[in-house]
Design a protein around this motif. Sequence first.
Motif: not given
Length: 375
Positions: A338-354, A356-364
């Motif tokens: 799908g599509s959405g917005h990406l948040l990349e941190g130093t110790a975790f990443s998160a994607v909020l899709t258009d 309404g799904r949220l995926a988050i983890g201490a991974v690329p």
Amino acid sequence: MTVFARRPALRWLAPLAAVALLTTAGSIVNSLTATARESLPPRSAAQLLVDVQQARLDGLSGTIVQTSDLGLPALPGVAGNSSSEFSSLVSGSHTMRVWYAGPQHVRLALLGQFGESDLVRNGTDLWAWSSKNNTVNHMTLPADAGSHPDTGTPSPGAAMTPQQAADKALKAIDPTTAVSTDSSAVVAGRTAYQLVLTPRDQNTLVGSVRIAIDGATHIPTRVQVFAKGASSPAFEVGFTSFDPSTPASSVFGFNPPPGATVTEHAAPTGSGQGSGDQGAGSAPAQGGQKAHVVGTGWSSVLVASVPGDTSGSSSQSGSLGTLSSTLKTLPRVSGSWGSGHLLEGTAFSAVLTDDGRLAIGAVPAASLYDALSAP
């Protein structure tokens, strides 16, 4: 392993967990010896875990500093007048005062630049106060809430010494994490042992987690999370002053300030256990789906659904509106998931899709995309 079920080691992290919930994967030990300072006798990592299990402390008080340098973009409402709000803890540096005299007598004060927020548990009274709007929330809890005495009754098949239980637990999680010991640290002016947890999983963004354990009381006094290749922690919470004595009972008394707006809330109707309890892996999500975890260990990804509109429209309010507004400024990404917005941190990443799904983890980010595509 009854000793861990009856006396969880992390219970002594309660003052720290009240600041932020820090979840890490498991750890292993190969009977490595702690090289502490001369004032501390050598202890293996397994022995230190038992020390924490058997620690007994009637009370404590002190100052806690929590620092987050997660590589996040500037977030609205996390500084200035809002720095005394608990929602501001995701970014920057924050100072808290904590008092503890048992599970029914706890007080935490978050000190901001222009205000203060307090959480107070005094017997059956639970208070939350914010100086920003001079608002107070109050709840009367059941008399036995938060009180879980140790009955000493062993679970079937779990009769073993604390040391045997520690050895067995560490061996069971050997595939995920290597645990070593570092030279003793100094936390709040007190000498402490230090355990270093290093993920074996190469796909995680976490380089190590370091836990300092007070040499005298065996209470964990600091937790640091380092991103891979980083020399300074992405997240740190620990005591800068530490007094292992029971605070006066007057510390836990709370009276709403003059002019405060007091809101009464009903007490929870259940213990949070049993058939009515829904954990993270079974929480209902939007569209009838459930939150679930993809993968295992340090590289696991939580996939859940965010209720409501994620477009950041003006009809939104509160934290969800702030989240959506922030995400609109982040890079757009798309793929077979799908599509959405990406948040990349130093110790975790998160994607909020258009959708309404949220995926988050201490991974690329690539691991998040795989998790979103998983059936």
